[in-house]
Design an enzyme around this catalytic site. Structure first.
Site, PDB file in Angstrom:
ATOM      1  N   GLU A   1       0.878  -1.189   0.142  1.00 27.45           N
ATOM      2  CA  GLU A   1      -0.111  -0.029   0.106  1.00 27.45           C
ATOM      3  C   GLU A   1       0.871   1.060  -0.002  1.00 27.45           C
ATOM      4  O   GLU A   1       1.603   1.405   1.005  1.00 27.45           O
ATOM      5  CB  GLU A   1      -0.988  -0.045   1.291  1.00 27.45           C
ATOM      6  CG  GLU A   1      -1.844  -1.247   1.208  1.00 27.45           C
ATOM      7  CD  GLU A   1      -2.539  -1.323   2.542  1.00 27.45           C
ATOM      8  OE1 GLU A   1      -2.769  -0.456   3.388  1.00 27.45           O
ATOM      9  OE2 GLU A   1      -3.274  -2.255   2.905  1.00 27.45           O
TER      10      GLU A   1
ATOM     11  N   ASP B   1      -4.710   8.786  10.979  1.00 31.94           N
ATOM     12  CA  ASP B   1      -3.399   8.239  11.143  1.00 31.94           C
ATOM     13  C   ASP B   1      -2.746   8.846  12.252  1.00 31.94           C
ATOM     14  O   ASP B   1      -3.133   9.580  12.988  1.00 31.94           O
ATOM     15  CB  ASP B   1      -2.536   8.664   9.941  1.00 31.94           C
ATOM     16  CG  ASP B   1      -2.798   8.253   8.753  1.00 31.94           C
ATOM     17  OD1 ASP B   1      -3.135   6.855   8.704  1.00 31.94           O
ATOM     18  OD2 ASP B   1      -2.847   8.948   7.675  1.00 31.94           O
TER      19      ASP B   1
END
Length: 256
Positions: free
Chosen positions: A46, A57
């Site tokens: 990814e 995140d």
């Protein structure tokens, strides 16, 4: 057949996917990291598109994104870096990023360039599901690009089943409702969530992400899904080591 589908058809368990931020730690590291990961037996990669407001995140990936943006990474440059990647790399590649850069680039342009480059799928955590069905899925289908959707412990059964019915490739199963980041082990409540999803007998295979950092968490993920995704742990290794090659070597050691 899309490389993602082919992978899950040929390998039913123990799949290891690695996330890293494009342009980190250095602007031109992207292709080197991809090649090194494939050489060391990683199944799926990814490639993160850095963004200035990465709300899902944790600190590690946020910081890597800041460095990458300061290095000059952009979606346009990323496609340029990857234009010849299929001459050297055969494993599935996914781009992962937030909706804003994709919208700025244009969804038609984005999916077309993914297809031309050899990108097999896309993960956009903040893409509303209804917008995906109406506007994004038709374009992805046109260019053969899979849109991978996320589920969390807070996702309702109805929504999980809707995602399962309207996506193809795999489901990204987020282990926790919090942000990304490495953990030493999974809580009992997380393991119960894994079992609940298992018992739904979904059509799509699943990979578990968020919190995978060692053999214990990787094995626990593989017991409850087709495999696992490691991100923050690998980015830490990239920042601590002298080269992508050394980071991948240390990654493999941590899972042995």
């Amino acid at each position: 057949m899309n490389r993602i589908n082919k992978l899950f058809e040929e390998k039913k368990s123990g799949i290891l996917s690695i996330y890293f931020t494009a342009g980190f730690p250095n602007l031109d590291d992207t292709v080197t990291i991809i090649k090194e990961l494939e050489k060391n037996g990683i199944d799926l990669i990814e490639v993160g598109i850095p963004f200035s407001d990465p709300m899902a995140d944790g600190v590690v990936i946020q910081q890597s994104g800041t460095v990458a943006l300061n290095n000059g990474m952009s979606l346009k440059l990323l496609f340029e870096q990857l234009k010849d990647i299929r001459k050297e790399v055969s494993i599935p590649l996914i781009m992962m990023g937030y909706l804003n850069p994709v919208m700025q680039y244009g969804i038609e342009n984005f999916c077309r360039d993914c297809s031309t480059t050899g990108i097999d799928g896309v993960i956009i955590p903040d893409l509303p599901f209804n917008d995906y069905i109406k506007d994004y899925k038709p374009v992805g289908d046109k260019y053969g690009v899979k849109f991978i959707m996320l589920i969390t412990p807070e996702t309702s059964e109805e929504r999980v089943r809707r995602i399962d019915e309207n996506t193809d490739g795999f489901i990204y199963m987020v282990s926790t409702a919090s942000t990304t980041g490495a953990r030493d082990s999974f809580a009992d409540s997380t393991l119960e969530y894994f079992k609940t999803i298992n018992n739904m007998n979904l059509r799509n295979p699943r990979l578990i992400g968020f919190g995978i950092s060692n053999k214990k968490t990787f094995d626990a993920a593989c017991e409850n899904a087709s495999g696992a995704i490691i991100g923050s742990h690998f980015i830490k290794l990239l920042s601590k080591t002298d080269s992508p090659q050394e980071a991948v070597t240390e990654l493999k050691k941590s899972l042995a």
